[in-house]
Design a protein around this motif. Structure first.
Motif: not given
Lengths: 165, 158
Positions: A36-44, A60-67, A72-75, A79-85
């Protein structure tokens, strides 16, 4: 994948889950939030294209990083992940300063403990000559008011293994 | 009077309305910016995300989406999460190095307080080697300059 249960993706998209469904190995039906979260941000559709362009052993790793990115973007929608960086880069800078201070302190102690100090021959390979260097440039300079990120990106293995070779 | 469509509407081959949500952030002179974001997020998702944000935050949001999209295109498996992982590793290494040096400083300070007789040369030489072995290697900050983004004025922690 055993059984006739549709994967989380096909459940959300309300479609038949084919035997060769590209999402099924990575989005099991018992974790609907993940897709649900991946679909919301990136689209199926985009996720499907990205996975199709990757060899199977990397999906599998790609899916993990996308999730991870999607969460991060949902939270933090700004800034999403960029805030963490940015936050982690600040930590690295602070640690570099601490190291430099500690290096200087060790050298002071060394010099204090020497009874007679001949003029030292500067050896380019001698690591003790690395004193405080110029402050490193900030490649990212974002700010974020979200404190959620500080807790979310704790030092833990994201993928359960060392993915950086 | 020629009204120029924004990069998004040009890409999507549609008319660019006066209240186009994309136009402030995707100027026509930078088509790659929207193209990159569109490939990863899709126009619809980007539009929805922008609509959910107050207007004064949208510019930053687009900048960060563009940054993440660029890294995802460059590294389709890990994207910018790869950077986060590397930074975690750097921090772990740096913290253990700082801890080692601080332990050595404590050791040397306690030795200096206890030992009052003159140092024997052999003993001093052994300490010097110990100190040199503990000096850490330089830590290199990751080079993110190819995708550098404009700075902001507000401080991180406030």
């Amino acid at each position: 994948m055993g059984g006739n249960s549709p994967c989380a993706s096909c459940k959300l998209l309300r479609r038949r889950c084919a035997k060769d469904c590209i999402f099924a190995p990575y989005f099991p039906s018992d974790d609907p939030h993940k897709f649900a979260i991946v679909h919301k941000v990136f689209g199926a559709s985009n996720v499907s294209k990205m996975l199709q362009e990757l060899p199977v052993h990397q999906r599998a790793d790609a899916v993990s990083s996308l999730v991870y990115e999607a969460n991060a973007r949902a939270r933090d929608p700004v800034y999403g992940c960029v805030g963490a960086i940015s936050f982690l880069q600040n930590q690295v800078s602070q640690l570099q300063m601490q190291l430099a201070v500690a290096q200087a302190e060790i050298l002071c102690i060394q010099m204090q403990q020497e009874p007679v100090m001949p003029t030292p021959q500067m050896d380019p390979d001698d690591k003790s000559s690395y004193l405080i260097h110029d402050s490193l440039p900030q490649y990212l300079n974002f700010s974020s008011s979200s404190n959620v990120i500080h807790d979310s990106f704790k030092r833990e293995s994201i993928f359960g293994h060392d993915m950086v070779s | 009077m020629i009204s120029s469509r924004c990069a998004a509407c040009k890409y999507l081959r549609r008319r660019c309305p006066s209240d186009c949500i994309f136009s402030p952030y995707f100027p026509p002179n930078d088509p790659q910016r929207f193209s990159c974001v569109h490939r990863i997020y899709g126009a619809s998702n980007v539009g929805k995300m922008l609509q959910q944000l107050p207007s004064h935050l949208r510019s930053q949001a687009v900048d960060t989406m563009y940054f993440e999209a660029q890294y995802r295109l460059q590294d389709p498996v890990y994207g910018c999460v790869g950077i986060i992982s590397q930074l975690h590793q750097q921090i772990n290494r740096a913290e253990s190095q700082v801890a080692k040096i601080q332990a050595e400083i404590s050791f040397l300070n306690s030795n200096a307080q206890e030992v009052e007789e003159p140092q024997v040369d052999q003993h001093f030489e052994a300490n010097s080697n110990f100190i040199n072995n503990f000096l850490p290697e330089q830590i290199n900050t990751l080079d993110l300059s190819p995708y550098g983004l404009p700075s902001t004025q507000t401080s991180w922690f406030n």
